[in-house]
Design an enzyme around this catalytic site. Structure first.
Site, mmCIF file in Angstrom:
data_model
loop_
_atom_site.group_PDB
_atom_site.id
_atom_site.type_symbol
_atom_site.label_atom_id
_atom_site.label_comp_id
_atom_site.label_asym_id
_atom_site.label_seq_id
_atom_site.Cartn_x
_atom_site.Cartn_y
_atom_site.Cartn_z
ATOM 1 N N ASN A 273 0.838 -1.201 0.000
ATOM 2 C CA ASN A 273 0.000 0.000 0.000
ATOM 3 C C ASN A 273 0.872 1.250 0.000
ATOM 4 O O ASN A 273 1.894 1.289 0.689
ATOM 5 C CB ASN A 273 -0.868 -0.040 1.273
ATOM 6 C CG ASN A 273 -1.987 0.973 1.301
ATOM 7 O OD1 ASN A 273 -2.739 1.108 0.336
ATOM 8 N ND2 ASN A 273 -2.106 1.701 2.411
ATOM 9 N N ASP A 340 -9.824 10.153 0.636
ATOM 10 C CA ASP A 340 -10.467 11.341 1.180
ATOM 11 C C ASP A 340 -10.035 12.515 0.318
ATOM 12 O O ASP A 340 -8.980 12.478 -0.319
ATOM 13 C CB ASP A 340 -10.200 11.560 2.683
ATOM 14 C CG ASP A 340 -8.734 11.481 3.061
ATOM 15 O OD1 ASP A 340 -8.438 11.105 4.209
ATOM 16 O OD2 ASP A 340 -7.874 11.791 2.190
#
Ligand code: G3I
Length: 425
Positions: A273, A340
């Protein structure tokens, strides 16, 4: 929920024999002192009906009372409210076989609105903090699985998939591994780590944590944020300070962690990630080359996580698609793991710009068959890391601090409903 009254049994006497004993006794009592005309079943049915009617009216009165004093909505409605699944992100994403996820912290589940919103809107959860090294392995000889166990139970109860974050990261380490500040110097490792001793600690940590959630966790962020912006290896205790035995050998220590995780749970999907590696740049090139090399070497890698912490001026959708496509051509999954869209203010203009970004990011994921998860880093502006980390920014998530759906939420839902299935995910 009660059975509705409509399907009470029709009145007839032959039922008596197969009533449970308790009821029989009751029936007998009935026979002796009630209106002679009506058969026992009729009396029973009548009695139940009147009892049902009484309780329902009590419930209704209570409900009205509670709703007038405004607490019923708060306490009950979020959990038991019947909602039209098609009008939720979770429901609308199903036809696309796309997981809609949210990173959560178990303490927030005590907030009824938080819990209800997660249950209604998301098909996947991620442990935002409770499986990080410092939280789950606070002392050399002890693990704290309480937070993660709570999320496992919650996910199971609500038929949600659980993604776990993370096994190897340069941050959120307990003092016994790496002293975070001089204040805790005395709690640091008693003797400096050697590659051998650190290798042993990490191998045992990964085996213990991954084995515990075998069959519960569908995917792991095994390694988080291993690269610098220029694509070089990030310096860390795990890479070369002192590292676990592969210092200066590039991505080898990442391969080792993946091999340990795979051994502990061969079914789990394993990811690396990263942030700022979503579009085409030196960092995403490094991720791509690492992935290509690993697959050639047979290292168990299943996908790449793209964190996607962006601003409302993000505009590299084409490059993002190209990056996903090249990873997809390697046979890898791509997951948007920490979406986000931070704003400088919550004006209508900013909220509309934000909605546009969420919509276009979701469209890219819907269009690219390799993209299997669209996950936000939290759900509500009430609990977001943005204001503390990006001073002057905030309002980054689809629900505002009062759990009101923002234009970003509506834009995503509309896309999921309007779009016919464009890619097989
Ligand atoms: O749980 C403890 C609590 O017991 C204690 O009382 C409290 C005060 O010290 O700390 C709590 O732990 C905090 C934890 O969040 C849970 O709230 C840690 O101090 C705090 O450092 C931790 O911050 C998290 C940060 O990662 C570091 O792990 C943020 O919530 C989390 O949003 C952030 O997430 C990262 C991703 O993992 C990776 N990508 C970037 C993203 C944002 O930085």
């Amino acid at each position: 929920m009660w059975e509705s009254l409509d399907n009470l049994p029709d009145v007839s006497c032959e039922h008596v024999d197969n009533q449970p004993d308790a009821l029989k006794a009751d029936t007998l009592r009935l026979k002796s002192n009630d209106e002679p005309t009506m058969s026992f079943d009729c009396r029973l049915a009548k009695r139940t009906r009147s009892f049902e009617q009484v309780t329902r009216s009590v419930a209704v009165i209570c409900g009205m009372l509670l709703s007038t004093i405004g607490c019923r909505k708060e306490v009950r409605e979020p959990i038991t409210q019947k909602f039209d699944a098609a009008q939720t992100l979770r429901g609308a994403a199903e036809k696309h076989h796309l997981l809609m996820g949210a990173a959560v912290d178990s303490p927030y589940l005590n907030d009824a609105r938080y819990r209800a919103t997660v249950i209604q809107e998301y098909s996947a959860l991620e442990t935002a903090n409770e499986l990080k090294f410092d939280a789950v392995h606070p002392k050399p000889e002890s693990y704290d699985f309480s937070g993660a166990d709570a999320l496992v139970a919650f996910a199971r109860t609500n038929s949600m998939k659980l993604r776990a974050h993370n096994l190897l990261w340069h941050r959120s380490l307990p003092n016994w591994i790496a002293v975070n500040d001089w204040m805790h110097a005395q709690n640091g490792p008693s003797t400096p780590w050697t590659p051998e001793t650190l290798n042993k600690v990490l191998a045992e940590h990964i085996a213990t944590v991954v084995r515990r959630y075998r069959g519960e966790v569908y995917a792991w962020d095994v390694v988080n944020e291993p690269f610098n912006e220029d694509g070089s290896m990030r310096s860390s205790i795990w890479y070369e300070k002192p590292g676990i035995g592969f210092a200066g050998e590039g991505t080898k220590y990442i391969a080792q962690a993946l091999i340990w995780a795979h051994a502990a749970d061969p079914e789990a999907r394993l990811f690396v990630n990263e942030y700022n590696a979503e579009t085409l740049n030196k960092k995403s090139d490094a991720m791509y080359e690492m992935a290509r090399d690993f697959l050639r070497q047979g290292v168990p890698l299943n996908g790449i996580g793209m964190q996607m912490h962006v601003e409302s001026d993000f505009n590299s959708f084409e490059d993002l698609s190209k990056n996903i496509q090249r990873l997809g051509r390697l046979g890898l999954e791509v997951q948007f793991t920490e979406v986000d869209v931070r704003l400088r203010d919550d004006s209508d203009v900013s909220l509309r710009a934000q909605a546009d970004i969420y919509e276009r990011l979701l469209n890219v994921c819907l269009r690219e068959s390799a993209c299997t998860l669209f996950q936000t880093w939290g759900i509500t502006d009430r609990y977001s890391f943005i204001p503390e980390t990006f001073r002057g920014y905030g309002w980054a998530l689809p629900f505002d601090e009062n759990y009101k759906k923002k234009p970003a939420y509506n834009a995503m839902l509309k896309q999921l409903q309007l779009q016919s299935k464009v890619a097989e995910h």
